[in-house]
Design an enzyme around this catalytic site. Structure first.
Site, PDB file in Angstrom:
ATOM      1  N   GLU A  29       2.365  -4.744   0.178  1.00  0.00           N
ATOM      2  CA  GLU A  29       1.733  -3.438  -0.023  1.00  0.00           C
ATOM      3  C   GLU A  29       0.228  -3.540   0.205  1.00  0.00           C
ATOM      4  OE1 GLU A  29       1.158  -0.198  -3.667  1.00  0.00           O
ATOM      5  OE2 GLU A  29       1.856  -2.237  -4.076  1.00  0.00           O
ATOM      6  N   LYS A  52       5.362   6.405   0.787  1.00  0.00           N
ATOM      7  CA  LYS A  52       5.846   6.233  -0.585  1.00  0.00           C
ATOM      8  C   LYS A  52       6.093   7.583  -1.256  1.00  0.00           C
ATOM      9  CE  LYS A  52       4.746   3.873  -4.923  1.00  0.00           C
ATOM     10  NZ  LYS A  52       3.755   3.105  -5.684  1.00  0.00           N
ATOM     11  N   CYS A  89       5.963  -0.764  -4.018  1.00  0.00           N
ATOM     12  CA  CYS A  89       5.550  -0.993  -5.393  1.00  0.00           C
ATOM     13  C   CYS A  89       6.688  -0.670  -6.352  1.00  0.00           C
ATOM     14  CB  CYS A  89       4.288  -0.186  -5.689  1.00  0.00           C
ATOM     15  SG  CYS A  89       3.494  -0.596  -7.266  1.00  0.00           S
TER      16      CYS A  89
END
Length: 511
Positions: free
Chosen positions: A271, A332, A384
Site C-alpha cells: 500500500e 479502495k 489495508c
C-alpha cells in the site's frame, strides 16, 4: 453463581466486577501474536457467568469492564499510531485512545444489559441461548455500525482451532456463535444448579469435536498451473514515506528489490509504496516500469494513490495493475475513519489538526469495480484493513482466482496490531478457499493458503522479497455464495423466538 446463592455483599460484588475486568484483559491473548485460542472461550465463559443472575444495570457494568480490558489491551496500538506516527502529543494520543477504548467498551456493555433485560424465567435458557446469541449479534452490529470495527471479534481467535473449520460454511459469525455456545456450556457448569449441569461441558466438547470433523478444502479446486509470485517488503520508515526529498530513494529501493524477481508472473508492492499520485509519474517512472514488466512478461501490482478515472478532483487509495495492455486501478472502497477520511468533518476537524496524517481525505471507490488481472488470472484486491470485512471480501468471487491485500502496517510500529491484521487476512483465505498474497511495507508480508495457514512469511522490519508458487483456484465455498446473511438471520430469528416465549414471571433475585 446460580440463582439459589445468597445475595452478595458489596465486597463480593466488587470482586465479581474485578473478575469481569480480568476476563476482558485475558481475552486479547487468544489472538495473534499470542494465539491462545482457548482463552477467548474461557474469558467469555467468565463473562457469561458474571452476567448470570445480575440486574441489567450490573450486567451492563460488568460488560463495560470486560470491554475496557478487551480493547484497552487489545487495541493499545491506537496510541502508537497516533503518537509515534500521527504526530499527536502523548497527552492528546492518550486522551484520544482512552476515548476510543471507552466507546468500544460500550458494545459488551450493551450485550450484558440486553441479556438480563430480555431474560426469561428459565435460567438455563438465558445462559445457554440468550447470552451467546446477543454476544454475536452485538459483534455483528459493531462490524458495520459507524463504518464498522471488527477487530477482536471472537472468531478470529479461532482461525487455527477446530472451531475455525466452520469458516468456509458460515464465516466469522458462524464461528463466533459456535465459540460463544461452547463458552456458555462452560459457564452453565458453574452457574446452573443440579447434577444435570455436568452435561453442558460435555456438550461443549462435542461441539468442538464435531467442528474438528468438518471436511476441509472440498469447496474449491486448482484452476491452472502453479503461479510464481514475489511480494516486495520495502521497509520504508513511516516518518520518511512522504518527505519530498525521499521520494526517488523510495522508488529506487522498490525497483532494486524487484529487479532480481522479474521471473515471477505476479509481483506485488505494498500500500502506497509509491508516495505520489499515479498521474504525476505516469509518463516517467510508471512508463519505464510498464516497459520492464512487458519485457519480462510479468504483472506488477503497485500500491499508489490514484485520481478520478475522468480527471475529477477526488483521489483514492489505489492498487494499479501494470504489464497488461493498459494500466488498471482498484480504488479502495472501505476507508479508515480518522486515518483516510474524517466523519463529521465540520465537528471533528480538530482531530486532523492534531494528527497531521498525510493523505487523510481520500474518497471511497465504487462498491463494485472490475476485477484486476495479474499473471493471466483475475484477482480480488483489498487495501489495508478492507480484509477485516468478510462480507465485503466476497465481492468479485468466485470469478477471482486468488486474493491480494496490500497494507502499510508501519502505522502500528512494533505492536501487536500487524499480527492481529495477518490473522484476519488468514480468515479471509479460509472463508473463500483461495490463496491470499499479502504485501506490506514493514510486515507481516505473507502468502496464506486456502486453508488459512501461513505458507511463507517475511520477518518484520526487513527490506526483502518473499517468493512462492500459488495455485489459482475456482469454485465457491458456501460462505462465498451466501455471505453473513443466513447466519445473521438465523440468530435474529432465534432471538425473536426467545423474546416471544419470554414469560412474565417474577424475576429471580438479582445482584
Amino acid at each position: 453463581m446460580h440463582n439459589k446463592m445468597p445475595f452478595p455483599t458489596t465486597a463480593q460484588r466488587r470482586l465479581i466486577d474485578l473478575l469481569a475486568l480480568s476476563a476482558g484483559l485475558a481475552f486479547p491473548f487468544a489472538f495473534a501474536p499470542y494465539e491462545q485460542s482457548w482463552l477467548a472461550v474461557a474469558a467469555l465463559a467468565v463473562l457469561f457467568a458474571v452476567w448470570h443472575g445480575a440486574s441489567p444495570k450490573r450486567a451492563a457494568w460488568r460488560g463495560y469492564l470486560f470491554g475496557l480490558g478487551q480493547f484497552g489491551f487489545g487495541v493499545s496500538w491506537v496510541y502508537v499510531s497516533m503518537h509515534e506516527f500521527g504526530g499527536a502529543s502523548p497527552f492528546a494520543a492518550g486522551l484520544l485512545t482512552a476515548l476510543f477504548v471507552a466507546f468500544f467498551a460500550l458494545y459488551p456493555a450493551l450485550a450484558g444489559y440486553l441479556s438480563r433485560r430480555w431474560s426469561t424465567a428459565r435460567p438455563a435458557l438465558n445462559l445457554l441461548a440468550l447470552s451467546p446469541l446477543l454476544w454475536v449479534l452485538v459483534e455483528w452490529f459493531r462490524g458495520w455500525f459507524l463504518t464498522g470495527f471488527p477487530w477482536l471479534q471472537i472468531a478470529y481467535s479461532q482461525v487455527s482451532s477446530p472451531l475455525g473449520k466452520l469458516a468456509p460454511l458460515a464465516g466469522v459469525y458462524g464461528v463466533g456463535c459456535l465459540a460463544a455456545m461452547v463458552a456458555a456450556g462452560l459457564a452453565a457448569f458453574v452457574c446452573l444448579p443440579g447434577t444435570g449441569r455436568r452435561l453442558w461441558p460435555i456438550a461443549a466438547g462435542l461441539l468442538c469435536l464435531a467442528a474438528a470433523k468438518l471436511p476441509a478444502g472440498q469447496w474449491t479446486e486448482p484452476a491452472g498451473p502453479a503461479l510464481p509470485v514475489a511480494l516486495v517488503q520495502g521497509n520504508i520508515a513511516q516518518q520518511l514515506k512522504f518527505v519530498p526529498g525521499q521520494q526517488w530513494r523510495i522508488l529506487e529501493r522498490y525497483v532494486e528489490l524487484t529487479e532480481d524477481h522479474w521471473d515471477a508472473k505476479v509481483i506485488v508492492w505494498p500500500e502506497t509504496a509509491v508516495p505520489a499520485f499515479y498521474h504525476q509519474l505516469a509518463d516517467t517512472f510508471f512508463a519505464r516500469l510498464t516497459e520492464a514488466a512487458k519485457l519480462h512478461e510479468s504483472s506488477l501490482l503497485v500500491g499508489v494513490p490514484v485520481g478520478d478515472a475522468d480527471g475529477g478532483p477526488q483521489y483514492y487509495n489505489g492498487l494499479v495493475s501494470i504489464g497488461g495492455d493498459r494500466p488498471a486501478a482498484y480504488r479502495k472502497r472501505h476507508l479508515v475513519p480518522f486515518g483516510e477520511f474524517l466523519p463529521l468533518k465540520p465537528v471533528l476537524g480538530f482531530i486532523l489538526d492534531i494528527l497531521q496524517i498525510p493523505l487523510s481525505d481520500f474518497s471511497a471507490g465504487d462498491a463494485r469495480q472490475p476485477l484486476l488481472q495479474a499473471g493471466g488470472w483475475p484477482l480480488m484486491a483489498t487495501v489495508c484493513y478492507e480484509d477485516a470485512f468478510g462480507n465485503e471480501g466476497r465481492v468479485g468471487l468466485p470469478e477471482a482466482a486468488y486474493l491480494v491485500n496490500v497494507s502499510n502496517d508501519a502505522w502500528f510500529g512494533d505492536s501487536i496490531a500487524p499480527h492481529q491484521h495477518l490473522q484476519m487476512a488468514r480468515m479471509r483465505a479460509l472463508e473463500t478457499g483461495r490463496y491470499m498474497l499479502r504485501a506490506t511495507n514493514t510486515g507481516v508480508t505473507a502468502v496464506i493458503g486456502p486453508d488459512g495457514k501461513v505458507v511463507k512469511q517475511l520477518p518484520q522490519f526487513e527490506s526483502a522479497v518473499l517468493t512462492a508458487d500459488i495455485e489459482p483456484r475456482s469454485g465457491a465455498t458456501p460462505y462465498v455464495r451466501y455471505g453473513d446473511g443466513p447466519v445473521v438471520w438465523v440468530l435474529l430469528i432465534a432471538l425473536g423466538i426467545l423474546l416471544a416465549v419470554r414469560r412474565r414471571a417474577a424475576p429471580a433475585k438479582e445482584f
